[in-house]
Design a protein around this motif. Sequence first.
Motif, short mmCIF file in Angstrom:
data_model
loop_
_atom_site.label_atom_id
_atom_site.label_comp_id
_atom_site.label_asym_id
_atom_site.label_seq_id
_atom_site.Cartn_x
_atom_site.Cartn_y
_atom_site.Cartn_z
N THR A 1 0.87 -1.17 0.00
CA THR A 1 0.00 0.00 0.00
C THR A 1 0.91 1.23 0.00
O THR A 1 2.08 1.14 0.38
CB THR A 1 -0.92 0.06 1.24
N ASP A 2 0.36 2.35 -0.40
CA ASP A 2 1.15 3.59 -0.45
C ASP A 2 1.58 4.05 0.94
O ASP A 2 2.61 4.70 1.08
CB ASP A 2 0.35 4.72 -1.13
N LYS B 1 3.83 -5.70 -9.12
CA LYS B 1 3.53 -4.83 -7.98
C LYS B 1 2.02 -4.69 -7.95
O LYS B 1 1.41 -4.30 -8.94
CB LYS B 1 4.09 -3.43 -8.23
N LEU B 2 1.40 -5.01 -6.82
CA LEU B 2 -0.05 -4.95 -6.72
C LEU B 2 -0.44 -4.11 -5.50
O LEU B 2 -0.12 -4.48 -4.37
CB LEU B 2 -0.64 -6.36 -6.60
N ASP B 3 -1.13 -3.00 -5.76
CA ASP B 3 -1.61 -2.14 -4.69
C ASP B 3 -2.78 -2.83 -4.00
O ASP B 3 -3.81 -3.10 -4.63
CB ASP B 3 -2.02 -0.79 -5.27
N GLY B 4 -2.62 -3.13 -2.73
CA GLY B 4 -3.67 -3.80 -1.96
C GLY B 4 -4.93 -2.98 -1.83
O GLY B 4 -5.97 -3.49 -1.41
N TYR C 1 0.51 -5.98 5.19
CA TYR C 1 1.41 -5.43 4.18
C TYR C 1 2.80 -5.22 4.77
O TYR C 1 2.92 -4.80 5.90
CB TYR C 1 0.87 -4.09 3.67
N PRO C 2 3.83 -5.53 4.00
CA PRO C 2 3.80 -6.18 2.70
C PRO C 2 3.53 -7.68 2.83
O PRO C 2 3.83 -8.28 3.85
CB PRO C 2 5.21 -5.96 2.14
N THR C 3 2.97 -8.25 1.79
CA THR C 3 2.87 -9.69 1.64
C THR C 3 3.33 -10.02 0.23
O THR C 3 2.94 -9.34 -0.72
CB THR C 3 1.44 -10.21 1.87
#
Length: 177
Positions: free
Chosen positions: A56-57, A87-90, A127-129
């Motif tokens: 996440t940011d 890269k995947l934004d949760g 996060y992170p995962t």
Amino acid sequence: MIKSRTAIIRFISLLSIALVSVNTYAQKVEWLTWEEATTLAMNEENPKKVFVDIYTDWCGWCKKMDKDTFQNPEVATYMSENFYMVKLDGEGKDPIEYKGKTYKFVPSGRKGYHEFAAALMQGRLSYPTTIFLDEEMNMLSPVPGYQKPKPFLNIAKYFGDDIYKEKDWQAYSGKGK
């Protein structure tokens, strides 16, 4: 005046050398979108496993892992050679297709979450995962939390070199009885 110019020139030269050294250490990782990775993974010319970094940011540990782990030259080289890296934004808003299902953003609380990230993390929004998928896009394992370069590389090689097919994690990592 001449001495101060010489000192400035020396300082700038040393600073340039230091910056080159720092940039030599940091390795650029080529991150893909989910769509790009799935297209490449389904292409039988160069099959690779898929690695997904869910972040996440606002996550400080995610940023630290980007800087310390993913930019480590040994990690970056191994990962680039063996995985398509995503890269995947949760908390991303765009719908994602996976195995015939469309996953969407779910508003919840102050921010919300993406259904696909939640599915990959098996409902544990941490996060992170990092997620390891095989060449057919099947889940191998989620790995929650910040990982330093050496332990991360050990995990990545477990999946990337197909060691998981012959040994369980306990035996591989030396944590077995």
